[in-house]
Scaffold this active site. Structure first.
Site, PDB file in Angstrom:
ATOM      1  N   SER A   1     101.249 -11.037 -79.340  1.00  0.00           N
ATOM      2  CA  SER A   1     102.371 -11.150 -80.273  1.00  0.00           C
ATOM      3  C   SER A   1     103.124 -12.463 -80.099  1.00  0.00           C
ATOM      4  O   SER A   1     103.543 -13.084 -81.080  1.00  0.00           O
ATOM      5  CB  SER A   1     103.326  -9.971 -80.082  1.00  0.00           C
ATOM      6  OG  SER A   1     102.672  -8.745 -80.343  1.00  0.00           O
TER       7      SER A   1
ATOM      8  N   HIS B   1     108.348 -11.809 -78.392  1.00  0.00           N
ATOM      9  CA  HIS B   1     108.325 -12.249 -79.789  1.00  0.00           C
ATOM     10  C   HIS B   1     109.310 -13.388 -80.014  1.00  0.00           C
ATOM     11  O   HIS B   1     108.992 -14.395 -80.664  1.00  0.00           O
ATOM     12  CB  HIS B   1     108.662 -11.078 -80.710  1.00  0.00           C
ATOM     13  CG  HIS B   1     107.695  -9.945 -80.613  1.00  0.00           C
ATOM     14  ND1 HIS B   1     107.829  -8.766 -81.341  1.00  0.00           N
ATOM     15  CD2 HIS B   1     106.565  -9.779 -79.877  1.00  0.00           C
ATOM     16  CE1 HIS B   1     106.837  -7.951 -81.053  1.00  0.00           C
ATOM     17  NE2 HIS B   1     106.054  -8.540 -80.166  1.00  0.00           N
TER      18      HIS B   1
END
Length: 392
Positions: free
Chosen positions: A292, A351
């Site tokens: 991610s 993230h």
């Protein structure tokens, strides 16, 4: 030194200059006869849609913009002049859609579309192979009670504080290709195919993969640092590790801690093989899986390159890259501040770190583009200030 139009004798070769304004920069000349050294070549229109084969010596072209330096004859020096304030009135601070000044100059792509797609597909295939080994290890552990393969994957294919404590630094890289379940794998592969291929096409294979892997490692580092701040069994020691950096590059031998038992988080699907670890904090045994952080970095670079480009979120909702990525960054940063990582079992800090890494990487990869944007925005602000003073 100005050149009159009467001294320019060469005409336009099939000029397509109807509605799209094309600009080039004419270098300084000593005499009008020096125009004979120029050769016709292809230039891009401002809308990036049509091509115009023109002669640089044409008097009809506005002497305003500049082409990439490599496209001009090498014996003629260039005069890099740029006007940050566009002509005509502006109603909004942000420029219109697909504006030339907010997009990278055309013709500067470092790779071919076929190579870019191939690189993205290879990365997705590597993710699939690693996920297949994870699935096989879980199946052997649950059905056959054979934990050999599962212990190997837990030791070498996920990033955790205990793995770094034992010197397995490569888990920061291998964990980028590991995924929790099939949905996690598919979502990341779709994002990799969508964004990584464009980054490879723009910057080349090595730069794109360096940003991809660097963002993944940086996201893992930030997430592990957050876990270490929560629970650290060496916090009371005078020379104990306080940062992940101390585990990667230890200052000396640390006291031994017991090896954690098989642990895969709090997912109820793998309840039969979860064991509690003795003398090891849960945060040290918990591992990080997923790409991610790397995916968010490539998406951030895409948003910096083409902020007005629309893409379909989950194949349903059309969103603009320049609007969605800042909103997503703010939302996930708020979730990090509220400590929702344990509740959703998602590393939001990875993230956020990946997005930050992508934006910073774009500053180094395309410094001229950011300089041009800053000059353009400063010019608009100054023009608004001057217009307000004139009205007052």
């Amino acid at each position: 030194m100005c050149i009159s139009s009467s001294s320019l004798l060469c005409g336009i070769n099939s000029l397509k200059y109807a509605s799209n304004r094309v600009g080039i920069l004419i270098p300084p000349f000593q005499t009008a006869s020096s125009l004979n050294i120029f050769r016709p070549y292809v230039i891009f229109s401002r809308s990036h849609r049509s091509l115009s084969s023109v002669d640089v010596s044409s008097p009809s072209l506005p002497l305003r913009e500049h082409l990439p330096l490599k496209n001009v004859y090498s014996q003629v020096p260039l005069l890099p002049v740029w006007s940050p304030i566009p002509k005509g009135p502006r109603r909004f601070l942000l420029p219109p859609k697909f504006h030339y000044r907010l997009s990278p100059p055309p013709g500067e792509f470092k790779s071919s579309p076929r190579v870019a797609i191939m690189v993205a597909v290879i990365v997705c295939l590597v993710n699939g192979v690693v996920f297949w080994h994870w699935d096989l290890a879980r199946d052997e552990a649950i059905r056959l009670h054979d934990f050999k393969r599962f212990r190997f994957m837990m030791t070498h294919a996920q990033a955790s504080l205990f793995n770094l404590y034992e010197g397995r630094w490569w888990t920061l890289v291998v964990s980028i290709f590991s995924h929790q379940n099939l949905a996690h794998l598919l979502v990341n592969c779709v994002a990799i195919y969508s964004f990584l291929s464009i980054v490879v096409y723009k910057f080349g294979v090595w730069k794109a993969l360096s940003v991809y892997l660097g963002a993944g490692v940086f996201g893992n580092y930030v997430a592990l640092q957050r876990m270490m701040n929560e629970e650290n069994p060496f916090a009371t020691l005078p020379n104990g590790p306080t940062k992940v950096w101390d585990l990667l590059f230890p200052k000396g031998p640390y006291p031994p801690i017991s090896r954690p038992a098989l642990y895969l988080g709090s997912n109820p699907e793998y309840g039969p093989i979860i064991r509690t670890a003795t003398f090891v904090p849960q945060s040290w045994a918990t591992g990080l899986l997923g790409a991610s952080g790397a995916v968010y970095a490539t998406a951030a670079i895409f948003a910096c390159l083409f902020p007005y480009t629309e893409f379909f979120l989950f194949f349903v909702y059309p969103v603009k890259a320049g609007i969605f990525m800042p909103l997503d960054f703010i939302a996930e940063y708020v979730l990090c501040l509220l400590n929702y990582e344990k509740k959703f079992h998602v590393a939001f800090d990875a993230h956020v770190s990946g997005t930050f890494f992508g934006v910073v990487s774009s500053l180094f990869l395309l410094p001229a583009m950011w300089k041009r944007r800053s000059l353009y925005c400063v010019g608009i602000v100054k023009k608004r200030i001057w217009s307000n003073k004139a009205k007052a």
